[in-house]
Design an enzyme around this catalytic site. Structure first.
Site, PDB file in Angstrom:
ATOM      1  N   GLU A  90      11.377  -1.266   6.419  1.00 33.02           N
ATOM      2  CA  GLU A  90      11.474  -1.961   5.197  1.00 33.02           C
ATOM      3  C   GLU A  90      12.369  -1.104   4.289  1.00 33.02           C
ATOM      4  OE1 GLU A  90       8.001  -3.596   3.580  1.00 33.02           O
ATOM      5  OE2 GLU A  90       7.064  -4.074   5.516  1.00 33.02           O
ATOM      6  N   CYS A 329       4.566  -2.114   0.097  1.00 33.93           N
ATOM      7  CA  CYS A 329       5.029  -1.142   1.329  1.00 33.93           C
ATOM      8  C   CYS A 329       4.413  -1.838   2.671  1.00 33.93           C
ATOM      9  CB  CYS A 329       4.440   0.227   1.354  1.00 33.93           C
ATOM     10  SG  CYS A 329       5.241   0.858   0.133  1.00 33.93           S
TER      11      CYS A 329
HETATM   12  N1  SAH Z   1       3.369   7.964   2.027  1.00 36.14           N
HETATM   13  C1  SAH Z   1       3.936   8.189   0.846  1.00 36.14           C
HETATM   14  C2  SAH Z   1       4.737   7.144   0.228  1.00 36.14           C
HETATM   15  C3  SAH Z   1       4.813   5.697   0.856  1.00 36.14           C
HETATM   16  S1  SAH Z   1       3.658   4.830  -0.275  1.00 36.14           S
HETATM   17  C4  SAH Z   1       2.446   8.361  -0.207  1.00 36.14           C
HETATM   18  O1  SAH Z   1       1.619   8.090   0.187  1.00 36.14           O
HETATM   19  O2  SAH Z   1       2.828   8.469  -1.449  1.00 36.14           O
HETATM   20  C5  SAH Z   1       4.291   4.520  -1.810  1.00 36.14           C
HETATM   21  C6  SAH Z   1       3.466   4.247  -2.810  1.00 36.14           C
HETATM   22  O3  SAH Z   1       2.612   3.163  -3.079  1.00 36.14           O
HETATM   23  C7  SAH Z   1       2.145   5.252  -2.743  1.00 36.14           C
HETATM   24  O4  SAH Z   1       1.934   5.918  -4.216  1.00 36.14           O
HETATM   25  C8  SAH Z   1       0.999   4.447  -2.052  1.00 36.14           C
HETATM   26  O5  SAH Z   1      -0.167   4.930  -2.479  1.00 36.14           O
HETATM   27  C9  SAH Z   1       1.264   3.076  -2.970  1.00 36.14           C
HETATM   28  N2  SAH Z   1       0.597   2.014  -2.235  1.00 36.14           N
HETATM   29  C10 SAH Z   1       0.416   1.671  -0.970  1.00 36.14           C
HETATM   30  N3  SAH Z   1      -0.242   0.609  -0.804  1.00 36.14           N
HETATM   31  C11 SAH Z   1      -0.468  -0.007  -1.891  1.00 36.14           C
HETATM   32  C12 SAH Z   1      -1.113  -0.970  -2.606  1.00 36.14           C
HETATM   33  N4  SAH Z   1      -1.657  -2.115  -1.792  1.00 36.14           N
HETATM   34  N5  SAH Z   1      -1.000  -1.363  -4.090  1.00 36.14           N
HETATM   35  C13 SAH Z   1      -0.415  -0.508  -4.704  1.00 36.14           C
HETATM   36  N6  SAH Z   1       0.048   0.720  -4.400  1.00 36.14           N
HETATM   37  C14 SAH Z   1       0.096   0.913  -2.830  1.00 36.14           C
END
Ligand code: SAH
Length: 351
Positions: A90, A329
């Site tokens: 995505e 994501c």
């Molecule tokens: N792997 C990396 C980048 C991808 S996720 C990381 O962990 O930072 C991008 C952001 O979205 C991260 O801060 C992650 O913790 C957050 N995220 C993932 N799922 C989420 C959700 N359901 N609600 C809010 N934030 C979320």
């Protein structure tokens, strides 16, 4: 097959030099690729014989748009791209007053296992190549017909779990002969792989590092993020202080507030305590509910923000974009995997 999309102009030039071509061909081809050329045949300023040799020996497989959703509220556009081997990733285009930002994926799936995240539910399938990360920026920009000025590496995958490819991507996307997007317009988000953070600190690059914190105490963080059992949050805070000392760049901390889990006052106080001596910034995110998870959004966003600010920590509540389309994501990729029309890298049993 040679993957020219993952190479800089000098590297492309070196491949062509072996074929007896002049060095400037590297620049020509690099700039065609950055503009989203869909075939070598389109590269009209190259000799015909060279174009056919490129077609025979090099891959140029632009991703296929498997799905697109555009928010009626704010124009946020979410793309599901199918890669040449059928895997899907995505990207999201977000429109801000300061410019247009593309959020890219760095892996097909993710193996970090965060409890609140849809991207990790079926694990990691494979790493993306630098060219596949770059293609998301190029084709999202072309389809949306807007100039892309900013990039965030916050899509599917953990950038520091595919660091060599990510560093190459950063080089390509910021190259003056290519998209020329400045490092200061790029953010990279990590769940906290400390060796990667240390390596980035040594490199002293000018992008913004975001750290997905989500809890300041080992117990809660290990519950939410298995990576914390390997790289404990206390060590992570130390690595962040070192990173700031080395680069002088302010780190931003992502914090999705979860009801009754990480939204207590004492946790805000702990964050303030650990960030002392470093100009950090905390991004409070409303948790996006993931169907497969029991975690629910906190009702204490404002109270938590005020508590941080009273203790001298800059904290903002992130504006939610694209709330009418599959928001966070990995959700689009997952939905798509659940429909039977695409397998998107998931095995039959999981569709
Ligand atoms: N792997 C990396 C980048 C991808 S996720 C990381 O962990 O930072 C991008 C952001 O979205 C991260 O801060 C992650 O913790 C957050 N995220 C993932 N799922 C989420 C959700 N359901 N609600 C809010 N934030 C979320």
């Amino acid at each position: 097959m040679i993957d020219l999309k993952s190479m800089n102009p000098e590297e492309i030039g070196a491949v062509l030099a072996q074929w007896g071509e002049p060095a400037y061909r590297g620049k020509q081809i690099f700039s065609w690729l950055s503009r989203g050329a869909r075939s070598f045949g389109d590269m009209s300023d190259l000799p015909k014989t060279l174009r056919s040799r490129l077609e025979e020996e090099c891959t140029l497989s632009p991703p296929r748009m498997a799905r697109r959703q555009i928010s009626r509220i704010d124009g946020t556009a979410k793309y599901l791209w199918e890669l040449s081997d059928g895997n899907c990733v995505e990207s999201v285009l977000m429109r801000y007053r300061h410019g247009n930002s593309v959020c890219v994926s760095t892996q097909a799936g993710c193996r970090m296992g965060c409890a609140f995240c849809a991207s990790t539910i079926s694990g990691r399938v494979r790493d993306l190549t630098p060219g596949e990360i770059l293609d998301q920026v190029i084709y999202t920009g072309l389809d949306s017909a807007v100039p892309v000025s900013h990039i965030v590496l916050m899509g599917i995958g953990e950038p520091l779990d595919n660091l060599d490819a990510v560093l190459k991507f950063l080089e390509l996307v910021s190259h003056p002969w290519g998209l020329n997007i400045g490092m200061r317009h790029i953010s990279l988000s990590t769940c906290g792989l400390i060796p990667g953070i240390r390596r980035l600190g040594e490199l002293g690059m000018q992008f913004t590092l975001s750290v997905s914190l989500h809890a300041p105490d080992s117990e809660t963080r290990s519950r939410l993020m298995p990576v914390n059992r390997r790289y404990d949050v206390e060590d992570l805070f130390r690595a962040c202080h070192d990173y700031f000392r080395k680069t002088g760049r302010r780190i931003s901390f992502e914090y999705a507030l979860i009801d009754g889990v990480n939204d207590h006052d004492w946790q805000a106080d702990r964050i303030a305590d650990r960030l002392r001596g470093m100009p950090g910034h905390v991004n409070l995110i409303p948790l996006n509910e993931v169907r497969e998870s029991p975690l629910r959004p906190s009702r204490r966003m404002e109270a938590f923000q005020k508590r941080l600010e009273r203790r001298g920590v800059a904290a903002t509540v992130r504006r939610k974009l694209g709330s009418d389309i599959d928001a966070s994501c990995g959700q689009l990729r997952r939905r798509e995997a659940e429909r039977s029309e695409h397998s998107c890298g998931f095995g039959e049993s999981q569709t």
